[in-house]
Write a protein that holds these residues in place. Sequence first.
Motif, PDB file in Angstrom:
ATOM      1  N   LEU A  90      41.218  39.712  40.947  1.00 47.07           N
ATOM      2  CA  LEU A  90      39.894  39.215  40.558  1.00 47.07           C
ATOM      3  C   LEU A  90      39.821  39.047  39.045  1.00 47.07           C
ATOM      4  N   ILE A  91      38.956  38.133  38.612  1.00 46.76           N
ATOM      5  CA  ILE A  91      38.769  37.909  37.183  1.00 46.76           C
ATOM      6  C   ILE A  91      37.401  38.455  36.777  1.00 46.76           C
ATOM      7  N   GLU A  92      37.385  39.254  35.723  1.00 43.11           N
ATOM      8  CA  GLU A  92      36.138  39.840  35.226  1.00 43.11           C
ATOM      9  C   GLU A  92      35.473  38.918  34.207  1.00 43.11           C
ATOM     10  N   SER A  98      41.177  42.337  37.383  1.00 44.75           N
ATOM     11  CA  SER A  98      41.005  43.529  38.211  1.00 44.75           C
ATOM     12  C   SER A  98      41.833  43.360  39.471  1.00 44.75           C
ATOM     13  N   ASP A 100      42.558  44.863  43.432  1.00 38.95           N
ATOM     14  CA  ASP A 100      41.703  45.438  44.464  1.00 38.95           C
ATOM     15  C   ASP A 100      42.546  45.557  45.728  1.00 38.95           C
ATOM     16  N   SER A 102      41.402  46.205  48.810  1.00 39.71           N
ATOM     17  CA  SER A 102      40.475  46.254  49.940  1.00 39.71           C
ATOM     18  C   SER A 102      41.044  45.459  51.118  1.00 39.71           C
ATOM     19  N   GLN A 117      36.959  32.550  44.027  1.00 38.48           N
ATOM     20  CA  GLN A 117      35.538  32.885  43.888  1.00 38.48           C
ATOM     21  C   GLN A 117      35.238  33.604  42.583  1.00 38.48           C
ATOM     22  N   GLU A 121      33.005  32.053  39.156  1.00 32.44           N
ATOM     23  CA  GLU A 121      31.833  32.636  38.495  1.00 32.44           C
ATOM     24  C   GLU A 121      32.037  32.780  37.000  1.00 32.44           C
ATOM     25  N   SER A 145      32.940  27.725  46.417  1.00 32.78           N
ATOM     26  CA  SER A 145      32.348  28.366  45.234  1.00 32.78           C
ATOM     27  C   SER A 145      32.681  27.586  43.977  1.00 32.78           C
TER      28      SER A 145
ATOM     29  N   SER B   3      29.445  33.564  47.583  1.00 30.47           N
ATOM     30  CA  SER B   3      29.689  34.496  46.487  1.00 30.47           C
ATOM     31  C   SER B   3      28.535  34.581  45.497  1.00 30.47           C
ATOM     32  N   HIS B  31      33.578  45.507  37.469  1.00 33.20           N
ATOM     33  CA  HIS B  31      32.425  44.751  37.919  1.00 33.20           C
ATOM     34  C   HIS B  31      32.730  43.783  39.063  1.00 33.20           C
ATOM     35  N   ALA B  32      33.788  42.984  38.900  1.00 33.06           N
ATOM     36  CA  ALA B  32      34.077  41.931  39.891  1.00 33.06           C
ATOM     37  C   ALA B  32      34.289  42.520  41.293  1.00 33.06           C
ATOM     38  N   SER B  33      34.996  43.652  41.338  1.00 29.85           N
ATOM     39  CA  SER B  33      35.265  44.294  42.626  1.00 29.85           C
ATOM     40  C   SER B  33      33.996  44.821  43.278  1.00 29.85           C
ATOM     41  N   LYS B  35      30.944  44.064  42.734  1.00 28.62           N
ATOM     42  CA  LYS B  35      30.035  42.973  43.084  1.00 28.62           C
ATOM     43  C   LYS B  35      30.460  42.336  44.415  1.00 28.62           C
ATOM     44  N   ARG B  36      31.753  42.156  44.580  1.00 33.57           N
ATOM     45  CA  ARG B  36      32.250  41.571  45.812  1.00 33.57           C
ATOM     46  C   ARG B  36      31.946  42.469  47.015  1.00 33.57           C
ATOM     47  N   ARG B  37      32.084  43.789  46.815  1.00 35.01           N
ATOM     48  CA  ARG B  37      31.781  44.728  47.903  1.00 35.01           C
ATOM     49  C   ARG B  37      30.298  44.657  48.268  1.00 35.01           C
ATOM     50  N   ARG B  40      29.547  41.446  50.094  1.00 37.98           N
ATOM     51  CA  ARG B  40      30.131  41.536  51.433  1.00 37.98           C
ATOM     52  C   ARG B  40      29.210  42.318  52.371  1.00 37.98           C
ATOM     53  N   VAL B  73      36.229  51.316  48.489  1.00 35.59           N
ATOM     54  CA  VAL B  73      37.333  50.787  49.290  1.00 35.59           C
ATOM     55  C   VAL B  73      38.051  51.953  49.954  1.00 35.59           C
TER      56      VAL B  73
END
Lengths: 194, 272
Positions: A90-92, A98, A100, A102, A117, A121, A145, B3, B31-33, B35-37, B40, B73
């Motif tokens: 992910l891009i901050e 970042s 992840d 998950s 996505q 943003e 997006s 999103s 933040h990005a993570s 926010k995605r959670r 979701r 997570v």
Amino acid sequence: MAETVGSTTCSALVIGGSAGSLDVLLEIFPVLRNDIHFPIIIVVHRKASNESLLTDLLKSRTTLAVGEAEEKEFLMPGKVFIAPADYHTLIEEDRSISLDYSEKINYSRPSIDVTFQSAAEVFKEKLVCILLSGSNADGVEGLKSVNNYGGKVVIQNPNTAIMPYMPQQAVINVKPHVILDGHDMADYINNLND
Amino acid sequence: MISDVIDNEQVEILLNDVLESHGYDFLEYSHASIKRRIIRLYGLDNFVSFAEFRYTVRTDKQYFKRFLEEITVNVTEMFRDPSFYKSLRNDVLPVLGTYPFIRIWVAGCSTGEEAYSLAIVLKELNLLHKSLIYATDINPSVLEKAKKGMFPLTYLKQYSENYLQSGGLKDFSTYYTANYSLAKFDESLNRKMIFSTHNLASDHSFNEFQLILCRNVLIYFDKELQHKVFNLFDGSIEKLGYLALGSKESLEFWPKAKEYKRIKMEKIWRKL
């Protein structure tokens, strides 16, 4: 005036691909200009165990700096960042990366949707996203997006893709800025520099 | 997943609510993570407006449990990164085996897969009887699952392959009994585990350990919080103890990193 110029400039390029996309990447990389002034992020589906193979392959085909994306690392112009296997990238807002771990998205980790996505943003109309060959529908939601935020959507012509399903799904569901044959991609990217 | 249904400002509002109403601090998460959670979960639970979502999170205790479980997570695996477990087995645990008693902290243990993996290695090295594994997580509901030691049978093929690659000595199936769709792990393994909630963002050190495992937890924290947690670990590791991180995590940019020495190619550091 400055704003009009700005809106056509590319601040980041994200390329997503799955099965059959490596051929296109290997065709693109040797001819990329060495003065590219935006970061390039590559998200390719692959097995968790093939750790550095993709990075090594692409590194050997260009003079640009190529490295696996590391968490908290800042995107640098002219550098290629490879999304690591088995993590989402992910891009901050501050343009750092970042990672992840998950759930998989579209059976995929890294998921192209996730990177498209989050980049959409951050970079909004200054983002260009390219979706290449593949056999699942990852990337399609992400391209939506990108469209919403005013970025450019580029899709590989499904007829030139080894696995046409992924670009096909994108063409059906998202309004692309342009559809390109695999071997026209490099020129397109080099021209983003102007 | 759409999103842009919740914007950055709303994420901030929600996380401030969570801190005020429930005492959990997510403001220093990447933040990005996060926010995605959040987006979701908003989609999964079919909320129609941010106001409704915010109100529910703030006031509904039952729902907050779910919120906590879903925005953190909890994806984990047994013997994830086999070469890491091989190094624990060959380089780290035999050294700890010279101590009369071994205290290990698995921080951010989620549903317990790493704690059970560790217990299996300790057992094979004949060290489990003198070890104690403290397994903590921010999230009480995952700890309930961890205590039971039951994991979906569908993953066991992968776990068994990981185990063998990590230098496992036995037939992996001797450690569990299949029970419908679940594999129930041997109770001799979790007899040496203590499960407890612990919030790395706000709680303090609670003991001294010879080994702390915290893998794929710090990637969700911003740099400041990462450094805070490293300081917390530093205050909780004995001299010559070990700290083990996830495959993409590093001590590198932490000011005290030079007081630690990295073990081989793995993400394991020894306190000097």
